[in-house]
Write a protein that holds these residues in place. Structure first.
Motif, short mmCIF file in Angstrom:
data_model
loop_
_atom_site.label_atom_id
_atom_site.label_comp_id
_atom_site.label_asym_id
_atom_site.label_seq_id
_atom_site.Cartn_x
_atom_site.Cartn_y
_atom_site.Cartn_z
N GLU A 82 -6.36 4.59 -13.76
CA GLU A 82 -6.79 4.70 -15.16
C GLU A 82 -5.73 4.19 -16.13
N THR A 83 -4.47 4.51 -15.87
CA THR A 83 -3.42 4.23 -16.85
C THR A 83 -2.70 2.89 -16.64
N ASP A 84 -2.76 2.32 -15.44
CA ASP A 84 -2.06 1.05 -15.20
C ASP A 84 -2.79 0.20 -14.17
N PRO A 85 -4.00 -0.25 -14.49
CA PRO A 85 -4.78 -1.06 -13.54
C PRO A 85 -4.16 -2.44 -13.27
N ASP A 86 -3.22 -2.88 -14.11
CA ASP A 86 -2.55 -4.15 -13.84
C ASP A 86 -1.58 -4.04 -12.67
N SER A 87 -1.08 -2.82 -12.42
CA SER A 87 -0.14 -2.61 -11.32
C SER A 87 -0.79 -1.97 -10.10
N PHE A 88 -1.67 -1.00 -10.34
CA PHE A 88 -2.26 -0.19 -9.26
C PHE A 88 -3.77 -0.46 -9.18
N PHE A 89 -4.24 -0.69 -7.95
CA PHE A 89 -5.68 -0.98 -7.79
C PHE A 89 -6.12 -0.60 -6.39
N GLN A 90 -7.41 -0.59 -6.19
CA GLN A 90 -8.01 -0.36 -4.87
C GLN A 90 -9.08 -1.41 -4.64
N THR A 91 -9.16 -1.84 -3.40
CA THR A 91 -10.28 -2.67 -2.97
C THR A 91 -11.27 -1.72 -2.29
N VAL A 120 6.75 2.16 -10.57
CA VAL A 120 6.48 1.82 -9.18
C VAL A 120 7.49 2.53 -8.27
N ALA A 121 8.77 2.48 -8.63
CA ALA A 121 9.80 3.16 -7.84
C ALA A 121 9.53 4.67 -7.77
N ALA A 122 9.15 5.25 -8.90
CA ALA A 122 8.84 6.69 -8.92
C ALA A 122 7.65 7.01 -8.02
N MET A 123 6.66 6.12 -7.96
CA MET A 123 5.50 6.37 -7.10
C MET A 123 5.86 6.21 -5.62
N ILE A 124 6.77 5.31 -5.31
CA ILE A 124 7.24 5.19 -3.93
C ILE A 124 7.94 6.49 -3.53
N GLU A 125 8.77 7.02 -4.41
CA GLU A 125 9.45 8.29 -4.12
C GLU A 125 8.45 9.42 -4.00
N ARG A 126 7.44 9.46 -4.86
CA ARG A 126 6.42 10.50 -4.77
C ARG A 126 5.66 10.40 -3.45
N ALA A 127 5.33 9.19 -3.03
CA ALA A 127 4.62 9.00 -1.76
C ALA A 127 5.48 9.51 -0.60
N CYS A 133 0.83 -1.20 0.00
CA CYS A 133 0.00 0.00 0.00
C CYS A 133 0.87 1.26 0.00
N LEU A 134 0.53 2.20 -0.88
CA LEU A 134 1.17 3.51 -0.92
C LEU A 134 0.17 4.59 -0.54
N GLN A 135 0.61 5.55 0.25
CA GLN A 135 -0.21 6.71 0.59
C GLN A 135 0.11 7.80 -0.42
N LEU A 136 -0.86 8.15 -1.25
CA LEU A 136 -0.69 9.18 -2.28
C LEU A 136 -1.92 10.06 -2.33
N ASP A 137 -1.79 11.21 -3.01
CA ASP A 137 -2.95 12.08 -3.18
C ASP A 137 -3.95 11.43 -4.14
N THR A 138 -5.20 11.79 -3.99
CA THR A 138 -6.27 11.13 -4.75
C THR A 138 -6.18 11.41 -6.25
N ASP A 139 -5.63 12.55 -6.66
CA ASP A 139 -5.49 12.83 -8.09
C ASP A 139 -4.48 11.88 -8.72
N THR A 140 -3.35 11.67 -8.06
CA THR A 140 -2.34 10.74 -8.57
C THR A 140 -2.92 9.33 -8.62
N ILE A 141 -3.65 8.95 -7.59
CA ILE A 141 -4.26 7.62 -7.55
C ILE A 141 -5.22 7.43 -8.73
N ALA A 142 -6.01 8.43 -9.02
CA ALA A 142 -6.96 8.34 -10.14
C ALA A 142 -6.23 8.09 -11.45
N VAL A 143 -5.11 8.79 -11.67
CA VAL A 143 -4.32 8.59 -12.89
C VAL A 143 -3.74 7.18 -12.93
N LEU A 144 -3.21 6.71 -11.81
CA LEU A 144 -2.63 5.36 -11.78
C LEU A 144 -3.67 4.29 -12.06
#
Length: 113
Positions: A62-71, A92-99, A49-60
């Protein structure tokens, strides 16, 4: 990033990151404010689990549902699940750094009373 230990090792190598606890589980926290930004999450065997802003999550989502998802547990909150073994480890590494950066920029956590 194939498992929790590999993901955690990557996060702990980033500047200002420390090992801590989040909801009773091992987590990566950032510096002085002690905010968790990476944890095993509820689906720990297949994702983290990564803690990110909701705008970034929405993009992830939409653009990569094979890697990023929500239950349903995470829907609507600033948290996204990331499957181990993603086809795009650089993203994924870039999103960890962003988080980490987003957590570091937040106001300090208030001490519990």
């Amino acid at each position: 990033m194939r498992d929790w230990q590999e993901v955690l090792a990557f996060a702990l190598a980033l500047p200002g990151v420390e090992l801590g606890r989040h909801y009773g589980q091992e987590a990566a926290k950032v510096g002085a404010n002690g905010r968790a930004f990476l944890s095993p999450g509820h689906e720990a065997t297949a994702s983290f689990c990564l803690q990110l802003d909701t705008d970034t999550i929405a993009v992830l989502l939409e653009t990569d549902p094979d890697s990023f998802f929500q239950t349903p547990h995470y829907a609507g909150y600033g948290a996204v699940l990331v499957r181990y073994g993603s086809d795009d480890p650089d993203r994924v590494a870039a999103m960890i750094e962003r988080a980490r950066d987003q957590a570091a920029a937040k106001r300090p956590v208030r001490p519990k009373r």
